[in-house]
Design a protein around this motif. Structure first.
Motif, PDB file in Angstrom:
ATOM      1  N   PHE A   1       0.817  -1.211   0.000  1.00 18.32           N
ATOM      2  CA  PHE A   1       0.000   0.000   0.000  1.00 18.32           C
ATOM      3  C   PHE A   1       0.852   1.263   0.000  1.00 18.32           C
ATOM      4  CE2 PHE A   1       0.245  -1.512   4.440  1.00 18.32           C
ATOM      5  CZ  PHE A   1       0.875  -0.433   5.048  1.00 18.32           C
ATOM      6  N   SER A   2       2.178   1.113   0.079  1.00 19.48           N
ATOM      7  CA  SER A   2       3.082   2.269   0.069  1.00 19.48           C
ATOM      8  C   SER A   2       4.435   1.827  -0.469  1.00 19.48           C
ATOM      9  CB  SER A   2       3.232   2.833   1.491  1.00 19.48           C
ATOM     10  OG  SER A   2       4.272   3.790   1.545  1.00 19.48           O
ATOM     11  N   LYS A   3       5.228   2.784  -0.926  1.00 16.35           N
ATOM     12  CA  LYS A   3       6.583   2.482  -1.376  1.00 16.35           C
ATOM     13  C   LYS A   3       7.555   2.394  -0.198  1.00 16.35           C
ATOM     14  CE  LYS A   3       5.968   4.780  -5.867  1.00 16.35           C
ATOM     15  NZ  LYS A   3       6.447   5.882  -6.750  1.00 16.35           N
ATOM     16  N   HIS A   4       7.146   2.851   0.944  1.00  8.33           N
ATOM     17  CA  HIS A   4       8.038   2.935   2.109  1.00  8.33           C
ATOM     18  C   HIS A   4       7.863   1.709   2.995  1.00  8.33           C
ATOM     19  CE1 HIS A   4       8.867   7.041   0.883  1.00  8.33           C
ATOM     20  NE2 HIS A   4       7.561   7.275   0.846  1.00  8.33           N
ATOM     21  N   ARG A   5       8.885   0.875   3.056  1.00 14.44           N
ATOM     22  CA  ARG A   5       8.855  -0.320   3.879  1.00 14.44           C
ATOM     23  C   ARG A   5       9.728  -0.114   5.116  1.00 14.44           C
ATOM     24  NH1 ARG A   5       8.960  -5.556  -0.148  1.00 14.44           N
ATOM     25  NH2 ARG A   5       7.236  -4.912  -1.507  1.00 14.44           N
TER      26      ARG A   5
ATOM     27  N   PRO B   1      -7.746   3.294   4.265  1.00 11.26           N
ATOM     28  CA  PRO B   1      -6.875   2.542   3.354  1.00 11.26           C
ATOM     29  C   PRO B   1      -7.163   2.914   1.909  1.00 11.26           C
ATOM     30  CG  PRO B   1      -7.991   1.078   4.920  1.00 11.26           C
ATOM     31  CD  PRO B   1      -8.648   2.416   5.032  1.00 11.26           C
ATOM     32  N   PRO B   2      -6.183   2.760   1.018  1.00 16.24           N
ATOM     33  CA  PRO B   2      -6.456   2.965  -0.408  1.00 16.24           C
ATOM     34  C   PRO B   2      -7.617   2.088  -0.849  1.00 16.24           C
ATOM     35  CG  PRO B   2      -4.101   2.660  -0.015  1.00 16.24           C
ATOM     36  CD  PRO B   2      -4.787   2.363   1.285  1.00 16.24           C
TER      37      PRO B   2
ATOM     38  N   LEU C   1       1.005  -7.998  -3.812  1.00 11.54           N
ATOM     39  CA  LEU C   1      -0.189  -7.334  -4.324  1.00 11.54           C
ATOM     40  C   LEU C   1       0.063  -5.838  -4.451  1.00 11.54           C
ATOM     41  CD1 LEU C   1      -3.172  -8.985  -2.367  1.00 11.54           C
ATOM     42  CD2 LEU C   1      -2.311  -9.534  -4.651  1.00 11.54           C
ATOM     43  N   HIS C   2      -0.359  -5.274  -5.575  1.00 13.73           N
ATOM     44  CA  HIS C   2      -0.307  -3.839  -5.817  1.00 13.73           C
ATOM     45  C   HIS C   2      -1.690  -3.405  -6.307  1.00 13.73           C
ATOM     46  CE1 HIS C   2       3.827  -5.319  -6.347  1.00 13.73           C
ATOM     47  NE2 HIS C   2       4.230  -4.137  -5.912  1.00 13.73           N
TER      48      HIS C   2
ATOM     49  N   GLY D   1     -10.839  -2.863  -0.888  1.00  9.34           N
ATOM     50  CA  GLY D   1     -11.450  -3.947  -1.654  1.00  9.34           C
ATOM     51  C   GLY D   1     -10.911  -5.303  -1.243  1.00  9.34           C
ATOM     52  N   LEU D   2      -9.601  -5.366  -0.972  1.00 10.81           N
ATOM     53  CA  LEU D   2      -8.994  -6.617  -0.519  1.00 10.81           C
ATOM     54  C   LEU D   2      -9.590  -7.039   0.826  1.00 10.81           C
ATOM     55  CD1 LEU D   2      -6.842  -8.882  -0.560  1.00 10.81           C
ATOM     56  CD2 LEU D   2      -5.268  -7.228   0.523  1.00 10.81           C
TER      57      LEU D   2
END
Length: 504
Positions: A84-88, A137-138, A109-110, A143-144
């Protein structure tokens, strides 16, 4: 047991890491391993696959550790990374690499990805979002979450169900995991204890992770979860050289035509909870009922035939318990106002006594300090006005208790007791208690404890706990469907036996 907010939890983690001289990854390993053990013992094995859905923060890191232990234990595991983000987080990345080394299948998942097919017999572990979530959440992640909720499988959440905000907000109920069970770290979360957020986990349990005990003991919070050990310590022993005058005289005031059962149950509960004497002030239509049904109760009829038209007995009880079956007749309202204007002792108000109070706010100024009020949500709404969320309800209850100098017992799941400074959530009870008369029984138990010398807060907390414990013992024989208020009375003795057997 204390209840911390998200900031306090993060501070507890950091202090634990510092004082125990461990790394954050070691604390994560400890926490996730203990969840794995509980998960293994309670929910495994399963017929199919254990799906571990992990976000890319520290909650996701917990999920990856759990996936690794599941794989090592021989279970069929699929790890799904929800990007859900590029930052891990650093700890997530380290555990991602460790999981890769085990050969566990990892899906990524993206936005735009096809959601995996969860089959009957599978199990889902939810570690997508943790306590830090503070915005919706996005859409694709929402949806997930909806996709997982729709699967006919159990979902086990790690720390909190994903999508749930720690501040109690739920912008979109469809974007919150509906967990079968939640394993939460170290301390309960407030959102588990309020109806509009607690419904997202069918059950929950605390997993100790050895956070720094000195910090937990010293940190200030107004919120607490009542535990058995504390109630055992609070319960007083009966003295050998005591007599009926040692344990208080409760006067139950209530009843009206067709509603004599309510004060009857209240009086019987007060007797069963240990009162030395119990009297009942009732309309004349209830006199024969009381004399026949509960011979231990002294019955004092008033001049009114169908309702109470006076509440001024010619003796001085230690506690007044007013409201069960009372009705709101004008004569009754005047009698209650007259009593409150002149009485300054121990008092429990319930049911129609609260409705009379709500209808005439001038009566508030006459309430004695530390009077105990026991509204259900509908009665509280009449007293306090509407609220937007259950957290708002709690805040209204705290404000009212503080401003009016009373103790509020707000009935429901995890019944809330507050004096305005502290809020205690009860840990006993079950849905079978959603039956007519259970509140009348609670009023009797609390009044009984007040008469025995407990403070208002002690009587309210211990009374709520014992009331719920009696119901928990009762449903082992009767079921939640068949539980009645009189069953709760019948099992009060078992509840006292249980607690007293644990006293040292």
């Amino acid at each position: 047991m204390k209840i911390f907010n998200a900031d306090q939890i993060r501070i507890a983690d950091n202090i634990t890491i510092s004082r125990q001289q461990i790394s954050s990854i070691e604390l994560m390993e400890r926490a996730a391993f203990r969840v794995f053990r509980r998960l293994r013992d309670a929910f495994l094995p399963v017929e199919g696959t254990v799906w571990v859905f992990s976000g890319i923060g520290n909650n996701g890191g917990d999920g990856l550790v759990i996936a690794r232990y599941l794989s090592d234990a021989g279970y069929k595991v699929r790890a799904v990374i929800v990007n859900f983000s590029k930052h891990r987080s650093a700890d997530f990345l380290l555990n991602y690499d460790r999981l890769l080394e085990t050969g566990v299948a990892i899906d990524e998942l993206h936005e735009g990805s096809v959601y995996p097919v969860i089959e009957e017999g599978d199990l889902v572990v939810d570690a997508i979002f943790g306590i830090g979530l503070n915005r919706e959440p996005p859409a694709w992640v929402a949806g997930l979450i909806g996709h997982l909720n729709a699967a006919a499988v159990k979902i086990i959440a790690v720390d909190v169900p994903s999508g749930l905000f720690m501040n109690g907000m739920v912008p979109d109920e469809h974007a919150v995991i509906k967990a079968q069970h939640t394993y939460t770290f170290e301390l309960p979360k407030l959102v588990f204890l309020l109806p509009d957020t607690g419904k997202f986990t069918r059950s929950w349990s605390v997993v100790g992770i050895d956070q720094d005990k000195d910090f937990i003991a010293a940190e200030v919070t107004p919120f607490f979860f009542t535990e058995e050990e504390e109630m055992v310590a609070m319960l007083r022993r009966r003295e050998r050289f005591s007599h009926k005058g040692s344990y208080g005289h409760v006067l139950v005031c209530g009843g009206s035509y067709g509603k004599i059962g309510a004060p009857l149950m209240c009086a019987e509960a007060a007797l069963t909870a240990g009162s030395g004497l119990v009297s009942a002030l009732v309309p004349r239509c209830g006199y024969g009922v009381f004399q026949t049904a509960v011979p231990e109760v002294m019955c004092v009829p008033v001049t009114g035939v169908d309702h109470l038209d006076e509440i001024r007995p010619d003796f001085d009880p230690d506690v007044f318990a007013i409201g069960p079956g009372l009705g709101t007749h004008d004569d009754t309202a005047k009698a209650l106002a007259d009593l409150l204007e002149h009485y300054h002792g121990k008092l429990v108000l319930d049911a129609d006594a609260l409705n009379i109070l709500a209808g005439d706010p001038r009566l508030w100024r006459f309430l004695p300090e530390n009077a105990v009020l026991t509204p259900h949500p509908g009665e509280f709404r009449r007293l306090a006005g509407a609220w937007g969320s259950d957290r708002g309800m709690m805040e209204k209850a705290m404000a009212m208790a503080s401003q009016k100098g009373v103790v509020l017992v707000l009935k429901g799941a995890y019944t809330m007791v507050t004096n305005g400074r502290e809020v205690y959530f009860n840990s006993t009870g079950n849905p079978g208690m959603a039956t007519g008369g259970s509140g009348d029984v609670l009023t009797g138990v609390i009044a009984s404890l007040l008469g025995q010398g407990y403070t208002a807060m002690e009587a309210a907390r211990l009374g709520v706990y014992i009331h719920g414990l009696a119901a928990d013992i009762a449903v082992r024989q009767t079921s939640q469907w068949a539980l009645t208020a009189t069953d709760i009375i019948d099992f009060l003795g078992d509840a006292f036996l249980h607690l007293s057997a644990l006293k040292k």
